[in-house]
Structure formats: structure tokens, C-alpha cells
Write a protein that holds these residues in place. Structure first.
Motif, PDB file in Angstrom:
ATOM      1  N   LEU A  82       0.726  -1.169  -0.120  1.00 40.24           N
ATOM      2  CA  LEU A  82       0.152   0.195  -0.070  1.00 40.24           C
ATOM      3  C   LEU A  82       0.901   1.251  -0.136  1.00 40.24           C
ATOM      4  N   TYR A  83       1.940   1.259   1.003  1.00 38.04           N
ATOM      5  CA  TYR A  83       2.843   2.292   0.689  1.00 38.04           C
ATOM      6  C   TYR A  83       3.401   2.709  -0.615  1.00 38.04           C
ATOM      7  N   MET A  84       4.056   1.715  -1.237  1.00 37.43           N
ATOM      8  CA  MET A  84       4.701   1.792  -2.439  1.00 37.43           C
ATOM      9  C   MET A  84       3.617   2.302  -3.516  1.00 37.43           C
ATOM     10  N   GLN A  85       2.395   1.422  -3.474  1.00 45.24           N
ATOM     11  CA  GLN A  85       1.445   1.788  -4.358  1.00 45.24           C
ATOM     12  C   GLN A  85       0.761   3.322  -4.537  1.00 45.24           C
ATOM     13  N   THR A  86       0.662   3.641  -3.206  1.00 44.25           N
ATOM     14  CA  THR A  86       0.409   4.975  -3.044  1.00 44.25           C
ATOM     15  C   THR A  86       1.335   6.210  -3.377  1.00 44.25           C
ATOM     16  N   LYS A  87       2.821   5.798  -2.799  1.00 42.10           N
ATOM     17  CA  LYS A  87       3.640   6.731  -3.305  1.00 42.10           C
ATOM     18  C   LYS A  87       3.959   7.053  -4.781  1.00 42.10           C
ATOM     19  N   LEU A  88       3.858   5.964  -5.618  1.00 43.74           N
ATOM     20  CA  LEU A  88       4.084   5.822  -6.996  1.00 43.74           C
ATOM     21  C   LEU A  88       2.936   6.007  -7.720  1.00 43.74           C
ATOM     22  N   ASP A  89       1.785   6.092  -7.150  1.00 42.02           N
ATOM     23  CA  ASP A  89       0.290   6.433  -7.825  1.00 42.02           C
ATOM     24  C   ASP A  89       0.290   5.083  -8.798  1.00 42.02           C
ATOM     25  N   LEU A  90       0.045   4.039  -8.231  1.00 38.36           N
ATOM     26  CA  LEU A  90      -0.157   2.786  -9.202  1.00 38.36           C
ATOM     27  C   LEU A  90      -1.195   1.998  -8.862  1.00 38.36           C
ATOM     28  N   GLN A  91      -1.767   1.473  -9.796  1.00 36.73           N
ATOM     29  CA  GLN A  91      -2.816   0.420  -9.223  1.00 36.73           C
ATOM     30  C   GLN A  91      -2.006  -0.952  -9.029  1.00 36.73           C
ATOM     31  N   PRO A  92      -2.715  -1.653  -8.254  1.00 38.04           N
ATOM     32  CA  PRO A  92      -1.936  -3.063  -7.754  1.00 38.04           C
ATOM     33  C   PRO A  92      -1.314  -3.819  -8.938  1.00 38.04           C
ATOM     34  N   TYR A  93      -1.700  -3.675  -9.958  1.00 34.16           N
ATOM     35  CA  TYR A  93      -1.580  -4.690 -11.080  1.00 34.16           C
ATOM     36  C   TYR A  93      -0.244  -3.763 -11.681  1.00 34.16           C
ATOM     37  N   GLU A  94       0.038  -2.612 -11.693  1.00 34.69           N
ATOM     38  CA  GLU A  94       0.928  -1.975 -12.207  1.00 34.69           C
ATOM     39  C   GLU A  94       2.258  -2.146 -11.208  1.00 34.69           C
ATOM     40  N   LEU A  95       1.948  -2.007 -10.139  1.00 35.02           N
ATOM     41  CA  LEU A  95       2.839  -2.485  -8.856  1.00 35.02           C
ATOM     42  C   LEU A  95       3.613  -3.540  -9.075  1.00 35.02           C
ATOM     43  N   ALA A  96       2.806  -4.857  -9.545  1.00 37.81           N
ATOM     44  CA  ALA A  96       3.346  -6.135  -9.803  1.00 37.81           C
ATOM     45  C   ALA A  96       4.246  -5.807 -11.199  1.00 37.81           C
ATOM     46  N   LEU A  97       3.872  -5.219 -12.220  1.00 36.65           N
ATOM     47  CA  LEU A  97       4.384  -5.415 -13.664  1.00 36.65           C
ATOM     48  C   LEU A  97       5.626  -4.341 -13.408  1.00 36.65           C
ATOM     49  N   ARG A  98       5.736  -3.575 -12.645  1.00 34.78           N
ATOM     50  CA  ARG A  98       6.908  -2.658 -12.555  1.00 34.78           C
ATOM     51  C   ARG A  98       7.919  -2.915 -11.485  1.00 34.78           C
ATOM     52  N   GLY A  99       7.659  -4.176 -10.683  1.00 37.99           N
ATOM     53  CA  GLY A  99       8.224  -4.409  -9.458  1.00 37.99           C
ATOM     54  C   GLY A  99       9.941  -4.470  -9.640  1.00 37.99           C
ATOM     55  N   GLY A 100      10.530  -4.848 -10.983  1.00 34.82           N
ATOM     56  CA  GLY A 100      11.659  -4.936 -11.460  1.00 34.82           C
ATOM     57  C   GLY A 100      12.408  -3.478 -11.334  1.00 34.82           C
ATOM     58  N   GLU A 101      11.555  -2.374 -11.666  1.00 32.31           N
ATOM     59  CA  GLU A 101      12.118  -1.075 -11.838  1.00 32.31           C
ATOM     60  C   GLU A 101      12.699  -0.372 -10.572  1.00 32.31           C
ATOM     61  N   LEU A 102      13.775   0.551 -11.010  1.00 33.23           N
ATOM     62  CA  LEU A 102      14.346   1.131  -9.976  1.00 33.23           C
ATOM     63  C   LEU A 102      13.502   2.071  -9.410  1.00 33.23           C
ATOM     64  N   LEU A 103      13.238   2.503  -7.837  1.00 36.63           N
ATOM     65  CA  LEU A 103      12.606   3.250  -7.227  1.00 36.63           C
ATOM     66  C   LEU A 103      12.903   4.623  -7.902  1.00 36.63           C
ATOM     67  N   PRO A 104      12.203   5.461  -8.656  1.00 28.88           N
ATOM     68  CA  PRO A 104      12.319   6.880  -8.798  1.00 28.88           C
ATOM     69  C   PRO A 104      13.058   7.703  -7.746  1.00 28.88           C
ATOM     70  N   SER A 105      13.962   8.629  -7.910  1.00 31.97           N
ATOM     71  CA  SER A 105      14.723   9.210  -7.269  1.00 31.97           C
ATOM     72  C   SER A 105      14.004  10.016  -6.408  1.00 31.97           C
ATOM     73  N   GLU A 106      13.049  10.773  -7.046  1.00 34.47           N
ATOM     74  CA  GLU A 106      12.084  11.836  -6.087  1.00 34.47           C
ATOM     75  C   GLU A 106      11.493  11.007  -5.093  1.00 34.47           C
ATOM     76  N   GLN A 107      11.078   9.712  -5.268  1.00 32.36           N
ATOM     77  CA  GLN A 107      10.538   8.976  -4.019  1.00 32.36           C
ATOM     78  C   GLN A 107      11.638   8.602  -2.928  1.00 32.36           C
ATOM     79  N   SER A 108      12.584   8.314  -3.225  1.00 30.38           N
ATOM     80  CA  SER A 108      13.807   7.645  -2.364  1.00 30.38           C
ATOM     81  C   SER A 108      13.998   8.704  -1.264  1.00 30.38           C
TER      82      SER A 108
END
Length: 293
Positions: A29-55
Motif C-alpha cells: 500500500l505504501y509503495m502503490q500510493t507513493k508511486l500512484d500505481l494500481q495494484p497490477y501496475e505495482l506487480a508489473l513494474r516491480g523490477g524497476e528502480l525506485l524513482p529518485s524523487e521518491q527515495s
């Protein structure tokens, strides 16, 4: 670290404060909200690096979560009935059981041509605002004793485009009503109902962070706010007017006795998704209204 690695890291750090499944749900929930992603998008993009503005705030947020601060307060938002509500430590975090309460009110009022509804103790405004959005033909009022909570509720109403009339009011004050006298078709409330003696047994994320004024009642007078609601209902509910409220399972028999002794009728209990009695509805005795259980 990738997004998936951040989720796993949060999950690990939140144990043993939470059991593994709940820790993982908080992390997602934390990551999904921070990145403004739907649950399925969170799963699909799990291998991407966390954007610098969120870190930048990640470790600060994690430190709060590790102390038990609810993820909704860390994020500043909570989902309710398909909408996103601002929440702060001045407001309770909306819960699924309250969505069930709102749905019952919607079902009860949807055939009424112009219902007047009063949400007593509105907090974030999630009940009143959702009812105004779901029942656009209704006239919805909302009150709270906390000026800070009312400010949050008003902000939520403006952002979501809901027409609600707000006022500051102590529900225990039946002498000074917050609105001009008028017959309400429905009152709805999620009042404080947790006995002080139970406080020590509660999870730290509730016990230490959510507003005590909206949670706890004296052990010696646990029905104080239901008695206040009964008194308000006697003053403002029209014939067939109904009160819907959440409650504490152990109080249920006492609540039935109290309301029936005050001249109310048709007390109906409702169980939540965990099969626990969690809410009720009751009618003012000036009229009869069949409510489906």
C-alpha cells in the motif's frame, strides 16, 4: 533497489510489529500510493528502480512505520468507498466496517425523494461525503466536536465535490443544536465506544496514534455517546426516522435495552465480515420503518 526490493525491505523491517501478511500489505500500500500505481501496475513494474524523487523520504517514512504509525497517516490518505480521503492524526482512519455501515444507509435511503441525513461525529467526513456522493438527492449535514477534524472533512468535501453542511458540535449537547430545527430522516454515527480498560490490549498503531477522543469511553459509563445519540434522535428524527451506528459487540444487549427503554423500536443488529456484531439500526417510536437485515 528495485520497487520489489523496497517492498520486501519494508515487509522485513515491519516484523515482528506486524505478522508477515499484514506487513506485506502495508509495504505494498505504501509503495502503490507513493508511486500512484494500481495494484497490477505495482506487480508489473516491480523490477524497476525506485524513482529518485521518491527515495528521499523513504527512510523517514520507514522509521515512522517501524514505530507503529499507521501507513495511512504516513501517506496522509486513506481509501474509502472508491475515493481517496485525506486523514491526519486528528481523524480516525476509515475502515471497511464503516463502508458496510454507509452501504446500509444508502440502501435504506435510496428510495426516499429527499432525505435529510445527519452524520454525528464525522471525523474525516468519509461517511457524510460518501452519502452525499451516493445520494445526490439527499441533504447531508455533518458535525464533530473537533475543529481540526472538521477542517480535514471540509477539505475532503471540497476536493471530492460533495455538498455537505458542516458545523462544530458536541453530540452530548442536546440543548444547542448545530442546525435550524428540521426533521431528519436518518442519523448515522461511528461514535467512540472502546472501553478504556481495553486500550492496553490494542495494537500500538491504534492505541498510540489514532485520536483517543474518537475511540475511548469511560469504563463506568460506556454507553455515554449512544445515550447522547438517543437524546438527539428524540429531538430531531422525524416519524420513521432511523439511527444507524457502529458499536462494540459486548454492548449490544445493553444498547437494545437502553434504546427500547427510551421509546425506540425495531432494533436490528448487523454483523461485519468477521461475523462479529458491529453495527445496529433503530427507529424512533413515532413511526415504523421496515429495515432489511
Amino acid at each position: 533497489m528495485t520497487i520489489r526490493e523496497h517492498i520486501n525491505f519494508i515487509t522485513h523491517k515491519l516484523q515482528p510489529l506486524y505478522e508477515s501478511r499484514e506487513a506485506a500489505a502495508i509495504a505494498k500500500l505504501y509503495m502503490q500510493t507513493k508511486l500512484d500505481l494500481q495494484p497490477y501496475e505495482l506487480a508489473l513494474r516491480g523490477g524497476e528502480l525506485l524513482p529518485s524523487e521518491q527515495s528521499g523520504t523513504f527512510m523517514e517514512d520507514l522509521a515512522l512505520l517501524q514505530k507503529g504509525c499507521p501507513v495511512q497517516y504516513v501517506l496522509g490518505t486513506a481509501d474509502f468507498f472508491g475515493n481517496v480521503f485525506k486523514v491526519t492524526p486528528d481523524t480516525l482512519i476509515p475502515r471497511p466496517e464503516t463502508e458496510e455501515l454507509v452501504q446500509r444507509v444508502v440502501d435504506n435511503m435510496q428510495t426516499h425523494p429527499h432525505p435529510l441525513i445527519w452524520d454525528v461525529g464525522t471525523g474525516s467526513g468519509c461517511i457524510a461525503i460518501t452519502l452525499a456522493l451516493q445520494l445526490p438527492f439527499a441533504e447531508v449535514y455533518a458535525t464533530d466536536i473537533s475543529a481540526e477534524a472538521l477542517s480535514v472533512a471540509q477539505e475532503n468535501a471540497r476536493r471530492l465535490g460533495a455538498k455537505v453542511q458542516f458545523a462544530q458540535h458536541d453530540m452530548c449537547d442536546a440543548e444547542h443544536l448545530p442546525f435550524a430545527p428540521q426533521p431528519f430522516d436518518c442519523m448515522v454515527s461511528n461514535p467512540p465506544y472502546i472501553p478504556q480498560s481495553v486500550r492496553a490490549q490494542m495494537h500500538v498503531n491504534v492505541r498510540e496514534y489514532e485520536p483517543h477522543q474518537a475511540l475511548f469511553v469511560p469504563d463506568a459509563h460506556p454507553l455515554v455517546f449512544y445515550e447522547a445519540l438517543a437524546t438527539l434522535g428524540e429531538k430531531v428524527l422525524c416519524p420513521n426516522g432511523v439511527l444507524h451506528a457502529e458499536t462494540y459487540e459486548e454492548f449490544h444487549d445493553d444498547l437494545r435495552t437502553m434504546f427500547e427503554g427510551r421509546g425506540y423500536c425495531d432494533f436490528v443488529s448487523y454483523k461485519d465480515l468477521n461475523d462479529r456484531v458491529r453495527a445496529f439500526s433503530v427507529l424512533h417510536a413515532r413511526g415504523k420503518l421496515k429495515i432489511e437485515n
